[in-house]
Design a protein around this motif. Structure first.
Motif, PDB file in Angstrom:
ATOM      1  N   MET A  53      -2.849  -6.364  -3.045  1.00 29.83           N
ATOM      2  CA  MET A  53      -2.146  -5.426  -3.924  1.00 29.83           C
ATOM      3  C   MET A  53      -0.704  -5.825  -4.231  1.00 29.83           C
ATOM      4  SD  MET A  53      -4.180  -3.117  -4.894  1.00 29.83           S
ATOM      5  CE  MET A  53      -5.831  -2.610  -4.476  1.00 29.83           C
ATOM      6  N   THR A  54      -0.166  -6.822  -3.539  1.00 28.34           N
ATOM      7  CA  THR A  54       1.237  -7.188  -3.756  1.00 28.34           C
ATOM      8  C   THR A  54       1.424  -8.601  -4.301  1.00 28.34           C
ATOM      9  OG1 THR A  54       1.441  -7.812  -1.414  1.00 28.34           O
ATOM     10  CG2 THR A  54       2.115  -5.561  -2.027  1.00 28.34           C
ATOM     11  N   LEU A 101      -1.682   2.125  -1.585  1.00 35.82           N
ATOM     12  CA  LEU A 101      -1.249   0.823  -2.098  1.00 35.82           C
ATOM     13  C   LEU A 101      -1.394   0.728  -3.613  1.00 35.82           C
ATOM     14  CD1 LEU A 101      -2.534  -1.678   0.614  1.00 35.82           C
ATOM     15  CD2 LEU A 101      -0.283  -0.610   0.391  1.00 35.82           C
ATOM     16  N   ARG A 105       1.701   0.005  -6.161  1.00 37.34           N
ATOM     17  CA  ARG A 105       1.665  -1.067  -7.166  1.00 37.34           C
ATOM     18  C   ARG A 105       1.925  -0.504  -8.555  1.00 37.34           C
ATOM     19  NH1 ARG A 105      -0.261  -6.352  -7.724  1.00 37.34           N
ATOM     20  NH2 ARG A 105      -0.980  -6.803  -9.835  1.00 37.34           N
ATOM     21  N   HIS A 106       1.335   0.634  -8.851  1.00 36.67           N
ATOM     22  CA  HIS A 106       1.510   1.269 -10.156  1.00 36.67           C
ATOM     23  C   HIS A 106       2.955   1.720 -10.376  1.00 36.67           C
ATOM     24  CE1 HIS A 106       0.449   3.395 -13.792  1.00 36.67           C
ATOM     25  NE2 HIS A 106       1.080   4.454 -13.313  1.00 36.67           N
ATOM     26  N   HIS A 108       5.734   0.444  -9.169  1.00 35.50           N
ATOM     27  CA  HIS A 108       6.747  -0.613  -9.124  1.00 35.50           C
ATOM     28  C   HIS A 108       6.302  -1.810  -9.963  1.00 35.50           C
ATOM     29  CE1 HIS A 108       9.093   1.528  -6.171  1.00 35.50           C
ATOM     30  NE2 HIS A 108       7.933   1.875  -5.627  1.00 35.50           N
ATOM     31  N   LEU A 111       5.784  -5.407  -8.689  1.00 33.73           N
ATOM     32  CA  LEU A 111       4.550  -5.788  -7.998  1.00 33.73           C
ATOM     33  C   LEU A 111       3.459  -6.222  -8.973  1.00 33.73           C
ATOM     34  CD1 LEU A 111       4.361  -3.094  -5.179  1.00 33.73           C
ATOM     35  CD2 LEU A 111       4.915  -5.529  -4.944  1.00 33.73           C
ATOM     36  N   ARG A 112       3.603  -5.873 -10.220  1.00 33.73           N
ATOM     37  CA  ARG A 112       2.605  -6.260 -11.217  1.00 33.73           C
ATOM     38  C   ARG A 112       3.018  -7.503 -11.996  1.00 33.73           C
ATOM     39  NH1 ARG A 112       3.293  -0.859 -12.129  1.00 33.73           N
ATOM     40  NH2 ARG A 112       4.003  -1.194 -14.272  1.00 33.73           N
ATOM     41  N   ARG A 130       8.971 -10.062  -4.578  1.00 34.68           N
ATOM     42  CA  ARG A 130       8.582  -9.900  -5.980  1.00 34.68           C
ATOM     43  C   ARG A 130       9.783  -9.275  -6.677  1.00 34.68           C
ATOM     44  NH1 ARG A 130       3.174  -9.584  -7.333  1.00 34.68           N
ATOM     45  NH2 ARG A 130       4.017 -10.127  -9.375  1.00 34.68           N
TER      46      ARG A 130
END
Length: 193
Positions: A53-54, A101, A105-106, A108, A111-112, A130
């Protein structure tokens, strides 16, 4: 070649634009399910999911992984139906972990789509940053059976006195003497910003 070196080698194989859209997965209908590969070891599943996820790319969760659905590498087993009829068999803690998680991710964008930089690696701990959209996120994972204190050079990352806020895992991390100090529990990780 260690884990961190392998990740860097993989990242160098493809242009950054491809890395950001590459489908990342722990298992699929063509493999045994990750919980079965890990021999039922929930800590390994959690650490692998944290990294999934990261890391750069698009994480893919094969249906049922979020509830700990097992399956060996045989078509009828890895493709067994989702047990909607038996919610008492679901690993609710693992489901909550996945939700946490995914929400992180959504929330931040770094993180994407943020840049990726390896910060630290040894036999047990791997840490990376990241960065993007005005934020820097530090991810660290500890596979050891004992807690670890990780010291990451921060000269070009953060000024002395900076405090990082926990997004997942251990309490905040701080910067002193040009070093980010992160306390990691045994067989767990942390995400700070």
């Amino acid at each position: 070649m260690g884990y961190a070196d392998r990740i860097e080698w993989l990242h160098q194989l493809y242009p950054w634009e491809i890395q950001l859209t590459q489908l990342n997965l722990l298992d699929s209908h063509d493999t045994a399910r990750y919980i079965s590969i890990a021999g039922g070891d929930r800590a390994s599943v959690r650490l692998a999911t944290l990294l999934l996820m990261t890391m750069p790319g698009a994480p893919s969760v094969y249906y049922g992984d979020e509830i700990g659905l097992p399956g060996q590498n045989r078509d009828e087993d890895t493709r067994r139906p989702f047990p909607w009829h038996a919610p008492e068999t679901w690993d609710r803690a693992l489901l909550a972990y996945h939700k946490q998680l995914i929400a992180m991710r959504h929330a931040h964008p770094a993180l994407r789509t943020g840049a990726f930089k390896r910060l630290y690696a040894d036999d047990d701990v791997y840490a990376f940053a990241r960065t993007g959209d005005g934020e820097m996120i530090v991810v660290a994972a500890n596979v050891a059976d004992a807690p670890r204190t990780v010291l990451i050079p921060a000269a070009d990352l953060l000024p002395d006195g900076a405090q990082l806020q926990p997004l997942y895992g251990a309490d905040g991390a701080g910067v002193a003497g040009g070093v980010i100090t992160i306390e990691l529990p045994a067989r767990d990780g942390a995400v700070h910003r």
